[in-house]
Structures are given as structure tokens and as C-alpha cells.
Design a protein around this motif. Structure first.
Motif, PDB file in Angstrom:
ATOM      1  N   UNK A 135      75.163 -22.430 153.670  1.00 56.55           N
ATOM      2  CA  UNK A 135      73.791 -22.926 153.728  1.00 56.55           C
ATOM      3  C   UNK A 135      73.061 -22.512 154.998  1.00 56.55           C
ATOM      4  N   UNK A 136      73.664 -21.615 155.776  1.00 57.87           N
ATOM      5  CA  UNK A 136      73.081 -21.238 157.057  1.00 57.87           C
ATOM      6  C   UNK A 136      71.668 -20.691 156.902  1.00 57.87           C
ATOM      7  N   UNK A 137      71.480 -19.737 156.014  1.00 59.69           N
ATOM      8  CA  UNK A 137      70.167 -19.132 155.853  1.00 59.69           C
ATOM      9  C   UNK A 137      69.111 -20.127 155.436  1.00 59.69           C
ATOM     10  N   UNK A 138      69.442 -21.009 154.509  1.00 62.78           N
ATOM     11  CA  UNK A 138      68.504 -22.027 154.031  1.00 62.78           C
ATOM     12  C   UNK A 138      68.102 -22.975 155.154  1.00 62.78           C
ATOM     13  N   UNK A 139      69.056 -23.383 155.970  1.00 64.37           N
ATOM     14  CA  UNK A 139      68.785 -24.357 157.019  1.00 64.37           C
ATOM     15  C   UNK A 139      67.990 -23.769 158.180  1.00 64.37           C
ATOM     16  N   UNK A 140      68.142 -22.476 158.428  1.00 64.83           N
ATOM     17  CA  UNK A 140      67.503 -21.849 159.582  1.00 64.83           C
ATOM     18  C   UNK A 140      66.186 -21.165 159.241  1.00 64.83           C
ATOM     19  N   UNK A 141      65.867 -21.033 157.970  1.00 65.56           N
ATOM     20  CA  UNK A 141      64.658 -20.308 157.564  1.00 65.56           C
ATOM     21  C   UNK A 141      63.390 -21.048 157.993  1.00 65.56           C
ATOM     22  N   UNK A 142      62.364 -20.274 158.280  1.00 63.85           N
ATOM     23  CA  UNK A 142      61.044 -20.853 158.516  1.00 63.85           C
ATOM     24  C   UNK A 142      60.888 -21.597 159.820  1.00 63.85           C
ATOM     25  N   UNK A 143      61.689 -21.249 160.834  1.00 63.47           N
ATOM     26  CA  UNK A 143      61.554 -21.909 162.136  1.00 63.47           C
ATOM     27  C   UNK A 143      60.344 -21.322 162.847  1.00 63.47           C
ATOM     28  N   UNK A 144      59.233 -22.030 162.772  1.00 62.87           N
ATOM     29  CA  UNK A 144      57.979 -21.524 163.330  1.00 62.87           C
ATOM     30  C   UNK A 144      58.069 -21.409 164.850  1.00 62.87           C
ATOM     31  N   UNK A 145      57.573 -20.317 165.422  1.00 67.62           N
ATOM     32  CA  UNK A 145      57.710 -20.114 166.864  1.00 67.62           C
ATOM     33  C   UNK A 145      56.918 -21.100 167.713  1.00 67.62           C
ATOM     34  N   UNK A 146      55.949 -21.813 167.126  1.00 67.60           N
ATOM     35  CA  UNK A 146      55.215 -22.820 167.888  1.00 67.60           C
ATOM     36  C   UNK A 146      55.652 -24.238 167.526  1.00 67.60           C
ATOM     37  N   UNK A 147      56.859 -24.358 166.964  1.00 71.01           N
ATOM     38  CA  UNK A 147      57.404 -25.676 166.623  1.00 71.01           C
ATOM     39  C   UNK A 147      58.856 -25.724 167.103  1.00 71.01           C
ATOM     40  N   UNK A 148      59.056 -26.303 168.267  1.00 71.64           N
ATOM     41  CA  UNK A 148      60.402 -26.363 168.831  1.00 71.64           C
ATOM     42  C   UNK A 148      61.386 -27.055 167.887  1.00 71.64           C
ATOM     43  N   UNK A 149      61.149 -28.350 167.655  1.00 73.93           N
ATOM     44  CA  UNK A 149      62.161 -29.193 167.014  1.00 73.93           C
ATOM     45  C   UNK A 149      61.534 -30.185 166.049  1.00 73.93           C
ATOM     46  N   UNK A 150      60.446 -29.764 165.399  1.00 75.77           N
ATOM     47  CA  UNK A 150      59.734 -30.659 164.497  1.00 75.77           C
ATOM     48  C   UNK A 150      59.910 -30.306 163.037  1.00 75.77           C
ATOM     49  N   UNK A 152      58.778 -27.978 161.183  1.00 77.52           N
ATOM     50  CA  UNK A 152      59.001 -26.571 160.844  1.00 77.52           C
ATOM     51  C   UNK A 152      60.140 -25.986 161.669  1.00 77.52           C
ATOM     52  N   UNK A 153      61.179 -26.795 161.850  1.00 81.33           N
ATOM     53  CA  UNK A 153      62.379 -26.369 162.567  1.00 81.33           C
ATOM     54  C   UNK A 153      63.608 -26.711 161.737  1.00 81.33           C
ATOM     55  N   UNK A 154      64.769 -26.167 162.097  1.00 82.94           N
ATOM     56  CA  UNK A 154      65.998 -26.511 161.379  1.00 82.94           C
ATOM     57  C   UNK A 154      66.338 -28.002 161.405  1.00 82.94           C
ATOM     58  N   UNK A 155      65.862 -28.739 162.402  1.00 81.00           N
ATOM     59  CA  UNK A 155      66.160 -30.178 162.414  1.00 81.00           C
ATOM     60  C   UNK A 155      65.626 -30.868 161.170  1.00 81.00           C
ATOM     61  N   UNK A 173      72.795 -38.230 175.309  1.00 83.92           N
ATOM     62  CA  UNK A 173      71.762 -37.477 176.022  1.00 83.92           C
ATOM     63  C   UNK A 173      71.648 -36.053 175.516  1.00 83.92           C
ATOM     64  N   UNK A 174      72.659 -35.553 174.788  1.00 83.52           N
ATOM     65  CA  UNK A 174      72.602 -34.197 174.221  1.00 83.52           C
ATOM     66  C   UNK A 174      72.209 -34.202 172.745  1.00 83.52           C
ATOM     67  N   UNK A 175      71.867 -35.352 172.197  1.00 87.73           N
ATOM     68  CA  UNK A 175      71.637 -35.456 170.750  1.00 87.73           C
ATOM     69  C   UNK A 175      70.267 -34.884 170.387  1.00 87.73           C
ATOM     70  N   UNK A 176      70.253 -33.597 170.101  1.00 89.92           N
ATOM     71  CA  UNK A 176      69.006 -32.873 169.840  1.00 89.92           C
ATOM     72  C   UNK A 176      68.200 -33.494 168.701  1.00 89.92           C
ATOM     73  N   UNK A 177      68.870 -34.061 167.708  1.00 83.99           N
ATOM     74  CA  UNK A 177      68.155 -34.605 166.551  1.00 83.99           C
ATOM     75  C   UNK A 177      67.171 -35.689 166.939  1.00 83.99           C
ATOM     76  N   UNK A 178      67.405 -36.390 168.042  1.00 83.69           N
ATOM     77  CA  UNK A 178      66.453 -37.411 168.476  1.00 83.69           C
ATOM     78  C   UNK A 178      65.072 -36.811 168.722  1.00 83.69           C
ATOM     79  N   UNK A 179      65.016 -35.532 169.063  1.00 84.32           N
ATOM     80  CA  UNK A 179      63.711 -34.903 169.305  1.00 84.32           C
ATOM     81  C   UNK A 179      62.833 -34.921 168.051  1.00 84.32           C
TER      82      UNK A 179
END
Length: 268
Positions: A135-150, A152-155, A173-179
Motif C-alpha cells: 500500500x506504499x504508493x497509495x498512502x504516499x500519493x498526492x503529498x502536496x508540496x505546500x501541505x506538510x502534515x495535513x 493532503x499528506x500521507x498522515x 514527543x516524536x508522534x508525528x500523527x499529532x500534527x
């Protein structure tokens, strides 16, 4: 049992913690916290891949603050330098290339995933993710360059996939999903980011607006989440010399959205 961890013991502990075949797993790992592991990062990756099986997908952050002059990494690097020296540092920064740009700040395991045969990487020049599995391609697709972690990101794709988070020797403190919760709170503050990219074959600086990311209170947020989480949303177990946690990503993000809305003032 004493002595270095090996891949088989790692797999057994991960399975006992609740990692299952077919899982989509976002992994944050500190190999230093785990202690000695026979085979190092390669053995940890092998254990993770066995735990999720051939139908599972592993995802790691492959962030690159090294090519930005608006990042804490840059500010630390140029602290005390005069204007000429700072400009020399900026001139030396290489543009982001998803195929080759390393991500040294996110640890050995993430770099091992990023460089593994068959791994894919999203295209954000600052907060890309790497993944390996069907599922790597599906999860990583469409990561907009002006959207860090929202949205339009893999999160957001991981949220939709009901992924789980593995904190392997790391804290909340490293839990990226909180973003993602930062994006989902009402009227999050916005700031300007800048990094080096290649546009039409030319190296250049690129500035964009996005949500102002702040992980300064994530340890407190994580402690509150764990204290009130439903059964199954947080599982803990020791691994090597470090505690490990397995979290439901949806539960973590939903809690973070409410907690951040309550605990941060508007505009913070």
C-alpha cells in the motif's frame, strides 16, 4: 534474557504487543534507546516486515530540515555566525530530490526503510514519508508540496487506512500523527516556510504558507491521551532497554484535535 536483541526476539515482542499481519504501521524508532541489536537497523526492519507480513505496509518519516533556512535545524547550524557565513551555509544547501536526498535527522531505521529495495517516498521537500509494502504508493500519493502534515499528506491517508503507530523506544514527543490534529483544530495559525528545490531544472529557494507546526506540548498531549484512551487504543511493552507503544492512529489524532483546541489559545 540478556545480550543483544536479535531479529527473532524483536518479531516476537512486536507480535505480543499487537502488531498483526496486514497492518499499516507508522514507525518512529530510536535504536539507541533500544540498546544493542544484532544486525542493527537492518535486523529491526526485518523484524517489522515479518510482523506485518507480506500484506502489511511500513511507513516512516523521511523529513529533511537540512535544506530549509526556516527550520530549527538551520537556526542551530548558523547560531553565532555572521551574515557572510550564514549566506555560505545557504549556498551550500542541496535541493530536495526524493530519490536521493538523505534524512539523517529521523534516525537509522527510517533511513534503512527509505533506501530499501522497493521503498517509495512522497514528494514533499520538507516532510516526506517513505514506505515499503503493497500500500506504499497509495498512502504516499498526492503529498502536496505546500501541505506538510495535513489533509493532503500521507498522515491523512494513514488516518483513512486505520493505521497504527509504533513508538519503538521513542516518546510521544516524536508522534508525528499529532500534527494532523493541529490542522484539524479551528483556525490554526499559519506561517511562511522556505526551502531549496529544483524547479524546471534550476536550483532555487521556494517559499510557501502552511500551518505553523509545534510539537512542544506533544509529550503532555500523549500522556493525557494514554491516561484516557479506550482499551486497545494504546498498548505498551518493554523492548530491549526501552518502553514501546502501539497506538491506533485515528484515536490519537481525534484526541489530539480536541486536546489542542482546548489547550492552545487561538493563534498559538
Amino acid at each position: 534474557m540478556s545480550g543483544p536483541l536479535d531479529s527473532d526476539r524483536l518479531t516476537g515482542t512486536l507480535s505480543a504487543l499487537g502488531v498483526r499481519p496486514g497492518d499499516v504501521l507508522l514507525v518512529h524508532a530510536s535504536l539507541r534507546a533500544l540498546g544493542p541489536v544484532s544486525g542493527g537497523a537492518e535486523a529491526v526492519l526485518a523484524a517489522l516486515r515479518r510482523a506485518v507480513g507480506r500484506d502489511g505496509t511500513l511507513v516512516v518519516p523521511s523529513f529533511t530540515p537540512e535544506n530549509s533556512d526556516t527550520s530549527p535545524h538551520y537556526r542551530a547550524r548558523v547560531r553565532g555566525l555572521d551574515a557572510e557565513a550564514r549566506e555560505a551555509v545557504r549556498a551550500s544547501m542541496a535541493p530536495f530530490d526524493p530519490a536521493t536526498t538523505p534524512a539523517p535527522s529521523v534516525g537509522a531505521l527510517a533511513e534503512t526503510v527509505r533506501t530499501a529495495a522497493g521503498a517509495e517516498r512522497s514528494g514533499h521537500p520538507q516532510t516526506s514519508f517513505a514506505a515499503i509494502g503493497p500500500r506504499a504508493g497509495q498512502l504516499l500519493a498526492g503529498h502536496r508540496p505546500d501541505c506538510h502534515l495535513g489533509e493532503d499528506s500521507p498522515l491523512a491517508r494513514l488516518y483513512e487506512a486505520d493505521a497504527r503507530i509504533l513508538l519503538l523506544g521513542t516518546g510521544y514527543d516524536t508522534c508525528t500523527a499529532f500534527h494532523l490534529g493541529e490542522y484539524r483544530r479551528p483556525d490554526p495559525p499559519i506561517r511562511t516556510y522556505r526551502c531549496v528545490v529544483t524547479l524546471r531544472g534550476v536550483r532555487q529557494w521556494w517559499a510557501y504558507e502552511d500551518v505553523a507546526l509545534d510539537d512542544g506540548d506533544f509529550a503532555a498531549l500523549g500522556a493525557a491521551f494514554e491516561e484516557t484512551a479506550d482499551p486497545g487504543d494504546v498498548r505498551t511493552a518493554p523492548l530491549g532497554s526501552a518502553p514501546c507503544r502501539l497506538l491506533r492512529l485515528r484515536a490519537a489524532v481525534d484526541f489530539a484535535t480536541g486536546w489542542l483546541t482546548e489547550h492552545r489559545r487561538p493563534g498559538d
